[in-house]
Design a protein around this motif. Structure first.
Motif, PDB file in Angstrom:
ATOM      1  N   UNK A 898      -0.477  -2.407  19.246  1.00 29.46           N
ATOM      2  CA  UNK A 898      -1.420  -2.072  18.177  1.00 29.46           C
ATOM      3  C   UNK A 898      -0.757  -1.301  17.039  1.00 29.46           C
ATOM      4  N   UNK A 899       0.423  -0.755  17.293  1.00 28.55           N
ATOM      5  CA  UNK A 899       1.088   0.148  16.351  1.00 28.55           C
ATOM      6  C   UNK A 899       1.830  -0.639  15.279  1.00 28.55           C
ATOM      7  N   UNK A 900       1.573  -0.292  14.028  1.00 28.15           N
ATOM      8  CA  UNK A 900       2.299  -0.931  12.943  1.00 28.15           C
ATOM      9  C   UNK A 900       2.114  -0.136  11.654  1.00 28.15           C
ATOM     10  N   UNK A 901       3.073  -0.243  10.716  1.00 27.23           N
ATOM     11  CA  UNK A 901       2.916   0.428   9.424  1.00 27.23           C
ATOM     12  C   UNK A 901       1.825  -0.243   8.602  1.00 27.23           C
ATOM     13  N   UNK A 902       1.309   0.498   7.637  1.00 25.10           N
ATOM     14  CA  UNK A 902       0.295   0.007   6.691  1.00 25.10           C
ATOM     15  C   UNK A 902      -1.001  -0.383   7.400  1.00 25.10           C
ATOM     16  N   UNK A 903      -1.247   0.185   8.571  1.00 25.00           N
ATOM     17  CA  UNK A 903      -2.499  -0.065   9.295  1.00 25.00           C
ATOM     18  C   UNK A 903      -3.304   1.226   9.388  1.00 25.00           C
ATOM     19  N   UNK A 934       0.309   6.460   6.263  1.00 29.08           N
ATOM     20  CA  UNK A 934       1.130   7.071   5.226  1.00 29.08           C
ATOM     21  C   UNK A 934       1.466   6.040   4.156  1.00 29.08           C
ATOM     22  N   UNK A 935       1.781   6.516   2.955  1.00 29.62           N
ATOM     23  CA  UNK A 935       2.147   5.625   1.865  1.00 29.62           C
ATOM     24  C   UNK A 935       3.254   6.259   1.034  1.00 29.62           C
ATOM     25  N   UNK A 936       3.699   5.539   0.037  1.00 25.00           N
ATOM     26  CA  UNK A 936       4.792   6.028  -0.796  1.00 25.00           C
ATOM     27  C   UNK A 936       4.356   6.675  -2.080  1.00 25.00           C
ATOM     28  N   UNK A 937       3.066   6.978  -2.213  1.00 26.01           N
ATOM     29  CA  UNK A 937       2.567   7.612  -3.440  1.00 26.01           C
ATOM     30  C   UNK A 937       3.069   9.046  -3.499  1.00 26.01           C
ATOM     31  N   UNK A 938       3.693   9.419  -4.597  1.00 20.11           N
ATOM     32  CA  UNK A 938       4.300  10.748  -4.694  1.00 20.11           C
ATOM     33  C   UNK A 938       3.296  11.836  -5.047  1.00 20.11           C
ATOM     34  N   UNK A 939       2.254  11.499  -5.772  1.00 17.02           N
ATOM     35  CA  UNK A 939       1.304  12.509  -6.246  1.00 17.02           C
ATOM     36  C   UNK A 939       0.197  12.737  -5.225  1.00 17.02           C
ATOM     37  N   UNK A 940       0.019  13.982  -4.724  1.00 15.05           N
ATOM     38  CA  UNK A 940      -1.044  14.215  -3.748  1.00 15.05           C
ATOM     39  C   UNK A 940      -2.430  14.319  -4.369  1.00 15.05           C
ATOM     40  N   UNK A 941      -2.524  14.847  -5.592  1.00 12.99           N
ATOM     41  CA  UNK A 941      -3.833  15.031  -6.219  1.00 12.99           C
ATOM     42  C   UNK A 941      -3.644  15.215  -7.715  1.00 12.99           C
ATOM     43  N   UNK A 942      -4.611  14.759  -8.493  1.00 14.35           N
ATOM     44  CA  UNK A 942      -4.627  15.036  -9.924  1.00 14.35           C
ATOM     45  C   UNK A 942      -6.031  15.463 -10.312  1.00 14.35           C
ATOM     46  N   UNK A 943      -6.100  16.308 -11.350  1.00 17.30           N
ATOM     47  CA  UNK A 943      -7.370  16.826 -11.816  1.00 17.30           C
ATOM     48  C   UNK A 943      -7.603  16.424 -13.266  1.00 17.30           C
ATOM     49  N   UNK A 944      -8.855  16.371 -13.624  1.00 16.90           N
ATOM     50  CA  UNK A 944      -9.247  16.184 -15.005  1.00 16.90           C
ATOM     51  C   UNK A 944     -10.413  17.103 -15.299  1.00 16.90           C
TER      52      UNK A 944
END
Length: 959
Positions: A898-903, A934-944
C-alpha cells in the motif's frame, strides 16, 4: 581560592569565550599575586568535582550561558544549544582534548527548547555589550535563583526567554518615542511570575524608569506577586520594614548595601505586601522622575542610568488604575520632575486575557464600542506614557486574538508574540493526558492509568470523595517518609471543586469534614483502606514513575507518618479552607505559613492563584453551574519530589441538565481544549521559522480555529487572510459533527458518492510501531481519485443549519483550496487510499456503497457540536507509513504493497456518540481524517489582506 580564580577568569570574558588558561593565569596574578599559578589545577579539580561543587558550578553555568547566547559576533552563526556551538566554545577557550572530554562528561550541552517568536524586524539595541555592562538587578536575581536551587539549565532557559522579550521593547535611550506591545504565552502554573520578574530586572537595568505590574484581579494574587518580586529581585536593603517579622526574611535577596551605594540605582516601591497603590500615600517624591542634568531629557544616558526606578504592583481593578493615573496626571499638570513623555515605562499584565481585554459586546454600525473600565484604565496609561511598553502574560495561546483589535488604542500584541518552552520538571498536559494514546489500547494511555481516577455517581460513593481523601492522607504520609536535608514538603494540599456558587462551597466543605471525620484512620477500616491503596495504587505507580525515590517497604513502616500527616491536617472541624470572596480570611498565605489542608473554592482557584503543594485534585461540575474548564489547570505545575503521588479525581459522567439526560466527561472535555492549544503551539513553532517574509502577530487570527476566535463587530473583520497553506506531510481533520438527521444524511450521501464504484480489499496489516511494540490492524481499503476527495470536501457539511459556529464556513476550506492548486503549488497527489480500520468490538455495523464497516465510539467532549479526535494514534501510524511520512519496521507484505509516494490517506470511521452500555442508534456520523503526502513545495504559508489599500490594518470594514 580556585573558585575565585576561575570566577575572575570567566568574569573577564565580556564578549564570548576567550583562552581559558591565559585568563586563569591573569586572574591569579592580578587578584592573588600568584604569578606561578598552574591552570592545570583547575582542570584536575573539575575532573574530580562532585555535582554540588561550587567551582564546577560556575564553569558549568558559563558553558550553559555561551551555549544559549544569541547571534553575537563571536558565535560565528552557530545555532544555540547545538553541537557546533559547543565545539566553537571549546576552540575559543583553547581547551586540550582531555579537557574537552571532561566537559563532555560532566557538563554536556543541554538541548534546551528556545522560545517561539512571532514578530517583525526590530531595532537591535539590547546587545550583549549592554547586557554585560548594565546587569545589576538581573545578576542579583540570577544569584537568588541559584540560592533557591534552580538548575543551571533552567536559569539559562530563563535568561534566553527574558532576553527575547526585552530586546523587542523600545530602546529606552532612543530620542523617538515608540510603544511596543507584545504577548508572552506560558503554561498554566509554569513559572510565568519568575519570567516576568526576570524581564523587570533586565528592563530596569536597561533604563526603564517606571514599571507597573498588573497582578491579577484578587488581593491575594497581588500580595503574592508583590512578595515574590520583593524577595527575589528588589532585595532586603530596599524593603523598609515590611517583612521584618517574615519567617523567611533570611531567604530574601541581599545586595550587601543599597544598590545606589554599589554603583547602580535604587528601586522605589510604590506598593507593599499589604498595601495596593494609594493616591500619593508616600508623597509626591514617590512618583517624581528626575535626572542629574535638568538640561537634558530623562531618556538621555547621562540621566537615565543614575535616576531611580519606580515600581508599582497593583491589583487589576479600574479604581486602582484611576488612582495611579490621577497621580501621574498631577505630576504632569504641576510640572513636577521630568515630563511623562520622557519616561521609559514598562507595563506587565499578568493573566492578560482576564479583565484587561475589552470584553464588552462589539459595537453596532455607526456606534463606538463601550470599553470595560479596567481595559480603559490600561489604555489610558498607555496614552499618557508614550514611551510605555505593554507586555501581557497568559497561559492561553489564543489570548492575543481574544483582544478585539477594532479599537486601535487597545492592547493587541501588534509587535510580538512569544511562546515560552515547556519548563524542565513541569507537570502539564502531556503528563495527565495521553495525546497519542489509543482509546482501544489501555497500554498506550499510561498517564491516565497512573494519575487519573474517574468519578461517577454521588460523592458519597466510597470510590469517590472518600478514596480521594484517603489518597491525600496517604500521599502526605509518603511525603513525610521521604523528607531529608534536601527535600522538604512545607505544603500539602487537596483541591476540591464542583461549583462556582458560594452556597455550594459551604455544602461541599461540610461533606469533606464529615467524610474526613468518619474515615476511621484511628484504626480498623480506615487503616485497612490506606494499606490497600498503598499496595494497589501508590506502590506500582511510584515504581514506574519515580523508582529512585524513597518508598516504604510496607504499611507498618509508613504508619508513624500517617499519624504525623493527620496531625498536620488537624481536627476535621479545622481541616477545610473555603476560598471565595465571602471567606477571604480563610485564604492561605503559602509564602508565610505551612499549609496542610483541604481547599474548597471557585474563582480564586481559577486564575493565577498558585495552590502550593497540590497533590490531590477532586473536580466535578454540578448541573447549571457557570464555572469553566480553565479551573482545571490548577492540576498543572512543579511537583518536585512527589510527582508520582499526584492524583486527579475527575467526573466522567457529570449531568449538565436537570433530568440528567445529557452528560459530560470532564476529563475528555478538558483534553479537547488541551489538544487545541498544543496543536496551536505547534503551528506557531512551525511558522515562526519562516524568515522571508516573517509571520507577524496580526496574521495569527486566521491560524486560530474559528471556534476559538473572539468575534469582531458585525461591521468589522480581521484584515489578514491566508492566501496559501501547504498541507504536505500533515494530518488534517475537523471534528465538528452535526446532530440533525437530515444533515447527517447529506454527509452519508457524500461518502456514498466518494465510494461509488470503488473496489474494496480487506487485509491484516502488521509492523513494529514507534517504541518497538508489535502492531496489527485489520483494515478495509480502496483507491479513490483526487477529484473525488475534492468533491467530498466541497459537499460535506460540518454544522447544523442554525449553529452560529458555521458562519465562518467550512473549517476545511484551506485544505480544499490546497487540493485544487496547480502549477508550482500542485499538491503532488496521484491518488488517495480510503482506509477504514476495523476494530475487534465495533459498537454497531454500518453500510456505505454496499460495503459494511464497524462503528466506533467518539465522545462529544463539551456536549456540543464537536466530537473528540477521530483518528486513533495506532491507526495513524499505519497511515503515515503508507504516505511515506514514517517508515515502520518489519511491515508485512500487505502493508508494504500500500506504501507509495504521492499517495494520500483518508482514514474513515462511522461514529456514534452513544457510549456503552446503551445501544447506539443510527444514523451514524461519517468521520474522516486526511493525511497528505509530502511534496516539493518550498513555501509553507503565505498571507494577504482583505483591504489592499490598508495592508497594515488589523481590523477593516466588512465587505
Amino acid at each position: 581560592m580556585l573558585f575565585d580564580i576561575l570566577g575572575g577568569a570567566l568574569g573577564s570574558m565580556q564578549s564570548g569565550p576567550k583562552p581559558l588558561f591565559r585568563a586563569l593565569k591573569l586572574s591569579a596574578s592580578l587578584n592573588f599575586e600568584q604569578d606561578d599559578f598552574d591552570p592545570e589545577t583547575v582542570r584536575d579539580h573539575l575532573a574530580g568535582a562532585s555535582a554540588g561543587d561550587d567551582t564546577a558550578g560556575i564553569f558549568r553555568r558559563a558553558l550553559a550561558g555561551w551555549d544559549a547566547e544569541g547571534d553575537e559576533a563571536w558565535t560565528e552563526g552557530t545555532a544555540r544549544n547545538s553541537d557546533e556551538r559547543r565545539a566553537l566554545i571549546y576552540r575559543q577557550l583553547k581547551l586540550a582534548d582531555d579537557f574537552v572530554e571532561i566537559c563532555e562528561r560532566l557538563f554536556p550541552p543541554h538541548r534546551l527548547a528556545p522560545p517561539v517568536v512571532i514578530a517583525g524586524a526590530h531595532k537591535r539595541w539590547y546587545t550583549n555589550e549592554i547586557r554585560q555592562a548594565r546587569n545589576f538587578y538581573w545578576s542579583a536575581y540570577k544569584r537568588q535563583l541559584e540560592a533557591e536551587g534552580w538548575a543551571d539549565e533552567s536559569i539559562a532557559q530563563l535568561d534566553e526567554s527574558t532576553t527575547s522579550v526585552v530586546e523587542r521593547l523600545a530602546d529606552p535611550t532612543s530620542p523617538e518615542a515608540f510603544q511596543s506591545k507584545g504577548l508572552v504565552v506560558g503554561y498554566v502554573q509554569s513559572g510565568k511570575t519568575a519570567n516576568f520578574t526576570g524581564v523587570i530586572a533586565k528592563a530596569a537595568d536597561a533604563g526603564y524608569k517606571l514599571i507597573i505590574v498588573l497582578a491579577g484581579t484578587l488581593d491575594v494574587l497581588r500580595s503574592q506577586t508583590q512578595r515574590r518580586v520583593d524577595k527575589d529581585m528588589i532585595g532586603q536593603e530596599l524593603l523598609d520594614r515590611d517583612y521584618v517579622s517574615d519567617a523567611d526574611w533570611d531567604k530574601f535577596l541581599a545586595h550587601g548595601a543599597k544598590p545606589s551605594e554599589l554603583g547602580s540605582f535604587d528601586l522605589y516601591r510604590l506598593t507593599g505586601p499589604e498595601s495596593d497603590y494609594r493616591q500619593l500615600s508616600r508623597g509626591v517624591d514617590a512618583l517624581k522622575f528626575e535626572g542629574v542634568d535638568p538640561t537634558k531629557p530623562l531618556w538621555d544616558r547621562d540621566n537615565l542610568f543614575t535616576a531611580g526606578t519606580r515600581i508599582a504592583i497593583v491589583k487589576k481593578h479600574s479604581k486602582i488604575l484611576e488612582r495611579l493615573l490621577a497621580d501621574l496626571l498631577l505630576l504632569s499638570r504641576n510640572n513636577i520632575g521630568a515630563p511623562l513623555d520622557q519616561v521609559p515605562a514598562l507595563i506587565i499584565d499578568d493573566e492578560s486575557d482576564q479583565a484587561s481585554i475589552n470584553a464588552n459586546k462589539p459595537a453596532k454600525d455607526g456606534e463606538k464600542q463601550k470599553q470595560a473600565p479596567t481595559n480603559l484604565g490600561i489604555v489610558n496609561l498607555l496614552k499618557i506614557l508614550p514611551r510605555a511598553q505593554y507586555v501581557g502574560y497568559t497561559a492561553t495561546p489564543f489570548a492575543n486574538v481574544f483582544v478585539d483589535p477594532s479599537n486601535e488604542e487597545d492592547i493587541f500584541p501588534k509587535d510580538f508574540l512569544i511562546s515560552l518552552p515547556r519548563p524542565e520538571k513541569y507537570m502539564g498536559v502531556s503528563d495527565f493526558y495521553d495525546l497519542e494514546g489509543s482509546p482501544l489500547d489501555e497500554a498506550t494511555r499510561p498517564n491516565e492509568r497512573d494519575y487519573v481516577r474517574a468519578v461517577k455517581g454521588d460523592d458519597g460513593d466510597p470510590l469517590n470523595l472518600q478514596k480521594a481523601i484517603d489518597s491525600f492522607v496517604l500521599s502526605g504520609a509518603i511525603k513525610l517518609f521521604r523528607r531529608d536535608a534536601d527535600l522538604k514538603f512545607r505544603h500539602h494540599t487537596m483541591l476540591i471543586h464542583s461549583s462556582a456558587r458560594v452556597a455550594d462551597h459551604k455544602e461541599l466543605a461540610k461533606a469533606v469534614r464529615e467524610t474526613f471525620l468518619r474515615a476511621g484512620y484511628e484504626g480498623g477500616a480506615g487503616l485497612k483502606r490506606l494499606e490497600s491503596l498503598l499496595e494497589a495504587d501508590f506502590r506500582p505507580v511510584s515504581a514506574r514513575r519515580e523508582p529512585e525515590m524513597a518508598f516504604p517497604a510496607d504499611f507498618a513502616a509508613l504508619l508513624p507518618f500517617v499519624a504525623e500527616c493527620l496531625s498536620l491536617i488537624g481536627d476535621p472541624s479545622d481541616s477545610v479552607l473555603i476560598l471565595n470572596n465571602e471567606n477571604k480570611e480563610q485564604t492561605p498565605d503559602f509564602d508565610r505559613q505551612a499549609v496542610w489542608k483541604f481547599l474548597v473554592g471557585g474563582t480564586k482557584l481559577s486564575r493565577g492563584y498558585t495552590v502550593e503543594g497540590l497533590t490531590v485534585s477532586y473536580y466535578r461540575r454540578r448541573a447549571q453551574t457557570a464555572d469553566t474548564l480553565m479551573q482545571m489547570g490548577r492540576w498543572f505545575g512543579f511537583r518536585n519530589g512527589y510527582r508520582d503521588l499526584v492524583r486527579l479525581f475527575i467526573g466522567t459522567e457529570e449531568k449538565i441538565d436537570k433530568r440528567g439526560l445529557r452528560k459530560i466527561n470532564l476529563y475528555e472535555a478538558f483534553g479537547a481544549v488541551c489538544r487545541d492549544e498544543e496543536m496551536f503551539r505547534e503551528e506557531l513553532k512551525r511558522y515562526a521559522s519562516i524568515e522571508d517574509p516573517r509571520v507577524l502577530p496580526r496574521q495569527i487570527p486566521p491560524l486560530v480555529p474559528s471556534h476559538m476566535l473572539k468575534p469582531t463587530a458585525a461591521n468589522k473583520m480581521y484584515n489578514a487572510r491566508i492566501t496559501f497553506r501547504n498541507f504536505g506531510g500533515q494530518l488534517s481533520e475537523s471534528t465538528f459533527a452535526p446532530t440533525e438527521p437530515d444533515v447527517i444524511a447529506e454527509n452519508r450521501a457524500a461518502i456514498g458518492r466518494l465510494l461509488a464504484g470503488a473496489a474494496f480489499s480487506t487485509a491484516k496489516l502488521t509492523a513494529k510501531l514507534a517504541g518497538g511494540r508489535n502492531g496489527s490492524l485489520t483494515a478495509k481499503f480502496a483507491t479513490i481519485s483526487p477529484a473525488a476527495v475534492v468533491a467530498l470536501l466541497t459537499d460535506y457539511r460540518y454544522f447544523n443549519p442554525r449553529d452560529p459556529s458555521g458562519k465562518a464556513g467550512s473549517p476545511m476550506l484551506a485544505q480544499l483550496d490546497f487540493l485544487k492548486r496547480t502549477g508550482k503549488s500542485d499538491p503532488e497527489i496521484d491518488d488517495w487510499l480510503f482506509f477504514a480500520p476495523q476494530v475487534s468490538e465495533p459498537r454497531a455495523k454500518d453500510e456505505f456503497a454496499g460495503e459494511e464497516f464497524g462503528v466506533v465510539f467518539r465522545s462529544r467532549p463539551d456536549s456540543g457540536n464537536r466530537l473528540s479526535t477521530y483518528n486513533d494514534p495506532i491507526h495513524r501510524q499505519f497511515a503515515e507509513h503508507i504516505t511515506m511520512k514514517v517508515a515502520l519496521e518489519e511491515p508485512n507484505p500487505e502493508l508494504s504493497a500500500l506504501r507509495r509516494p504521492r499517495r494520500g490517506v483518508v482514514i474513515f470511521y462511522p461514529i456514534t456518540d452513544t457510549d456503552k452500555p446503551a445501544k447506539p442508534k443510527p444514523p451514524f456520523t461519517p468521520g474522516f481524517t486526511l493525511l497528505f503526502p509530502a511534496n516539493g513545495i518550498e513555501t509553507p504559508i503565505t498571507f494577504g489582506v482583505v483591504k489592499q489599500d490598508e495592508p497594515e490594518a488589523l481590523i477593516v470594514a466588512a465587505e
